[in-house]
Design a protein around this motif. Sequence first.
Motif, PDB file in Angstrom:
ATOM      1  N   THR A  84       0.822  -1.213   0.000  1.00  0.00           N
ATOM      2  CA  THR A  84       0.000   0.000   0.000  1.00  0.00           C
ATOM      3  C   THR A  84       0.855   1.262   0.000  1.00  0.00           C
ATOM      4  N   LYS A 135       0.913   3.549   2.997  1.00  0.00           N
ATOM      5  CA  LYS A 135      -0.271   4.353   3.346  1.00  0.00           C
ATOM      6  C   LYS A 135      -1.048   3.706   4.492  1.00  0.00           C
ATOM      7  N   ILE A 147      -4.525   3.031  -3.957  1.00  0.00           N
ATOM      8  CA  ILE A 147      -3.791   2.492  -2.810  1.00  0.00           C
ATOM      9  C   ILE A 147      -2.510   1.797  -3.238  1.00  0.00           C
TER      10      ILE A 147
END
Length: 818
Positions: free
Chosen positions: A142, A145, A216
Amino acid sequence: MTNQDIICKVQDFFDAPDLTIDSAKLLSSNSTNSAVAIRMINAYKRFSLSQTIENKIEFECSLRNYLLFLKTDIKIKGYELSLPNRFGLMVHHSKGSIYANYDLPQYVNDFFVRTVFDSQPVQITTDENEIKDVNPYIYNLTNKKFRKFKSIEQQLAVMGSLRVPAGYTAMVAMSTGGGKSLITQTVSYQYDESLTVIIVPTISLMLDQHRNASKIINPKNDKEIMYYHSGCNVDNLVSAIEKRCVRMLFVSPEALIKNPRIQNSIFKANSGGYLKNLVIDEAHIIIEWGASFRVDFQCLDSFRRILAKDNPSLRTYLLSATFSKKTVDNLKMFYSDDDRWIEIRLDALRKEPRFDIIKCNSYTEKHNRIKELVCKLPRPMIIYVNSPDDADTLRSELAESGFNNTRVFTGRTGSADRERIINEWVNDKFDLMIATCAFGVGVDKKDVRTVIHSYVPSGPDQYYQECGRGGRDGLPCLGVMLYTDDDIKAAMSMTQKVLTVEKLSGRWFSMLNSRKANIQLDSILIDTSVKPNYNDSDKFYVDVNNADITWNVYVILLLRRAGLIQIIDVKYDKDRYFFNIELVDKRIRYDTPQTIDMFSKVREDESKSIYSDINELASKLRRIGKSCWSSMFNDIYLLTDEYCAGCNNHNNLHADKRKSFPLKKPVFFPELSPSEKLCDIMNGTKEMLIICEKNPYEITNKLFSSGADIIVVPDETEYASELLNIETIIPAQFCMGYREFFELSRMNSHYYLSGTIVFCIGDDEDLAGKVLNITSGKEYNRVYVVNSDFYVPRRNKHISELVNGACKYDYIIKKELT
């Protein structure tokens, strides 16, 4: 953007209106109240360009919502309110501004309406210490994140999904808004050069999931995460699959069943071992044959069976927020192979809806009240009706009242119109939808504030799913039902929609004995375009283009649900379905009295099932206000805890006071095998003690890098964050707190507690005694990391005497693992 920022920008617009301005750019924010303001400004622009009474009504309705949601007033130069005002709008003469009163009718729950307009997020109490960091694999996937899981529920769902072995089917129930999309994203990248096909029920949900995954994961190129629906370039997709560029493919069930090029490219990817996962989102509607009759969705098990036969290592995931017992039983029958079946049950009822059930004395009173509520209740709003004719009637009645900016979505709505309407709905081109049950699951507009039922649905499950269109942004919403005694009678008559035994038998043997049927030794190819051997015209209970084909498909799926046939394959050609089936019970090959008795039993069971669902809802309506409305949802979703934010029985929250663990059902198997590297340093035993006199992080990282499956840490520590940057990435590893470990141990959930588990104990003597007592004799390998060889009072021994295995210092382990 704060509410005050929105108010200022909106007032600036009305001080000097610029009809060419893009309101979405003016209020560039994803907040719910920004959307409210954008819809209001757009309505004003339409009114300014064409000052019709209909545009004025639409604007004043949008203005009411803006003023009540934002808790403000507004000055609009030269604007005169319509009088009398249906929307509770008033002029504050001393200020020269317009404000809104709630001005609600007495039959509506005033408290619930005010709660929705207050827009306070639903409070879900969670101990922050119990939520652990993600593992290094998810952290890197990701792009750093995601540092923490949203909840223990999400952790169990995602990590449980990553642990699914090759060849298994996993059914995962996880609440809406809980972060279910992370399951799809993580399993898709778990293996190198692999493809995951994600089947989603609607285009809007497909685009939404594609957009979120791309944001994402940040793929290297536009071929890595792709989607396909009618209108997309099939050549680009097929080429990308052939070159093995695609990691995630979002696709509709219709594309898989009806598009031979896509189907063949998936088959080719599967036979080459490139396809690793098949994910079916909103899987509960596979069984809900009565809703929009999604034939292709219901036939996915045969498509999967073909894939699994050629590629036994294929994993299948069935995702939804809730599953009824009937749905679970059917899905297991269709999708499990030789007990390779896992249920990860994190079922929970929705927290957002407030239910207001309103009995009306007549059809006229009901429709008058609907027209009044359209003016007063929060938007966006969906009004569910019983039939396409009812939808057209209501739309005409609302148009007569000045509401022209509405859309109708029913079984008659064509594919192109469906796509257009959903796009307009999601993009706030209108905020009042009139729909039948054809409009439902997968239409993911997050800020729907009111769902009105103007009829009695076919059961609690259908009702709950339709109410579930509201409040998907985590803010309160209204679930209002207006009904008459005649509506209950109409719902009860649904049991009569099941084909009679004569017609069931007539359609089956007409297809079976037709010249179009191709009967082989072990299979039969059936053409669903065959006319029945009786003259009566059977109108299907929802609007379809060809009732004969639809009823024939219904018969095949009914016999499949009854376990009498198995669908081997499905093809679609020239506007009809061809089923290649196998007779599980050979007796239905011939038209005999015994076969008729079997069909009679099938019809009786189907009628009982339908009657049971409808009667559950009808009996609740007869006791409205005397018991909690939401309790019937616990009766159909058996693993959910009691939860009702409000209904006719109570205004305030009613919930199970016990702090319930999210996993509702233990997962016993399969179990992971421990890492060979760690087995070697444990000298063939199942236990090992590591004494680490200094910082324990280094040895913990070393064990994690060497294949430890789980690290258990004290709930108040930040051990997990120290593991995020290790270089060795093993996707199924994770870190949990002791509270979570103790709960999983209590449930004997061996699926999660398997492989090699590392326990970070430090110098906590009481914790050591409890852990040693729980882990004694377990199948998984145990590594205990302590600060010293301390004395355990409750066992009257030093910890080294209690561990049945090697006892080593951390510097020795580091050398052995190098």
